[in-house]
Scaffold this active site. Sequence first.
Site, short mmCIF file in Angstrom:
data_model
loop_
_atom_site.label_atom_id
_atom_site.label_comp_id
_atom_site.label_asym_id
_atom_site.label_seq_id
_atom_site.Cartn_x
_atom_site.Cartn_y
_atom_site.Cartn_z
N GLU A 117 14.00 68.63 -14.37
CA GLU A 117 15.41 68.55 -14.78
C GLU A 117 15.82 69.76 -15.62
O GLU A 117 16.84 69.71 -16.32
CB GLU A 117 15.70 67.25 -15.54
N HIS A 140 16.53 63.19 -22.11
CA HIS A 140 16.72 62.33 -20.93
C HIS A 140 15.70 61.19 -20.99
O HIS A 140 14.50 61.44 -21.16
CB HIS A 140 16.51 63.17 -19.66
N HIS A 142 14.70 56.96 -19.47
CA HIS A 142 14.92 55.90 -18.48
C HIS A 142 15.03 54.57 -19.22
O HIS A 142 14.08 53.78 -19.23
CB HIS A 142 13.77 55.87 -17.48
N GLU A 170 29.30 49.42 -34.73
CA GLU A 170 28.95 50.81 -35.03
C GLU A 170 29.20 51.75 -33.84
O GLU A 170 29.35 52.96 -34.02
CB GLU A 170 27.47 50.92 -35.43
N HIS A 211 19.33 55.46 -12.70
CA HIS A 211 18.30 56.44 -13.08
C HIS A 211 18.07 56.49 -14.60
O HIS A 211 16.98 56.19 -15.07
CB HIS A 211 18.70 57.83 -12.53
#
Length: 275
Positions: A117, A140, A142, A170, A211
């Site tokens: 990525e 990133h 998952h 919040e 994803h």
Amino acid sequence: MMDVLDAEFALRFLHMCRNGHLMGWHERNGGNLSYRIKAEEVEEIRGDLSFDGEWKPIGTSVPALANEFFMVTGSGKYFANVLLNPKDSVCILEIDDQGENYRICWGLVNGGRPTSELPTHLMNHEVKKKLDPKYRVIYHAHCTNIIALTYVLPLNDETFTRELWEMATECPIVFPDGIGVVGWMVPGGREIAVETSKRMLVHDIVLWAHHGLFCAGEDFDSTFGLMHTVEKSAEILIKVMSMTPIRRQTITPENFRDLAKGFKVELPEKYLFEK
Ligand code: 13P
Ligand code: ZN
């Protein structure tokens, strides 16, 4: 001269990988992390870097990141193992003076390449650096609950932002700019990087349907905290939806407007629609 692994930023990078793993967000090699290293931090560790690596194409163009250095997780590396053997799992890379190629200056000692990525990480960094040079971290992960919601909620920014805001007071204060949503795409290339970085112009959080999530921030703590806040809110939403389709009470658009005044944040009206 300092060893890379004695630098504060490197310790924080590795610590964040470990914390992400402990949250259950990084099955196998899932997820990746990158940090745009400060110029003074590069000078401290320069003696531990090597500059004879081969230049390789990034797969996209990031001219505003020319000559910058990044710490990045390796492709296929498990977050669970990053602390055990950082030099195997992580690398420091340098971007060339055109923003087209990178070379590895430290780490990945047993071979391999930076995360698949990398185009998305670097294009996000470029967008954020131009908007505010204080941004340095792209993460990133998952995260289970937010991924689950992408099968059930309509895939648009308004729905995800509003639903998650409603699950914890919040949330609108932590992410007043909301969440950008990208429909399912093939990961790992330039196309998804372009779509993601477009949304990073407005949001610090971009969701990839089915994803995972991308978060951007100024430092490791705030970026990790952002991921955690979104994922926790997603978990509450799933619990609420699992109990009953009816909400007996909730945070209303008027409540959000009062919150915005009280905490001096701007909440875009497009997220405060009547349901
Ligand atoms: P990498 O192992 O290449 O970082 O890929 C993991 C991932 O989450 C892809 O989206
Ligand atoms: Zn992923």
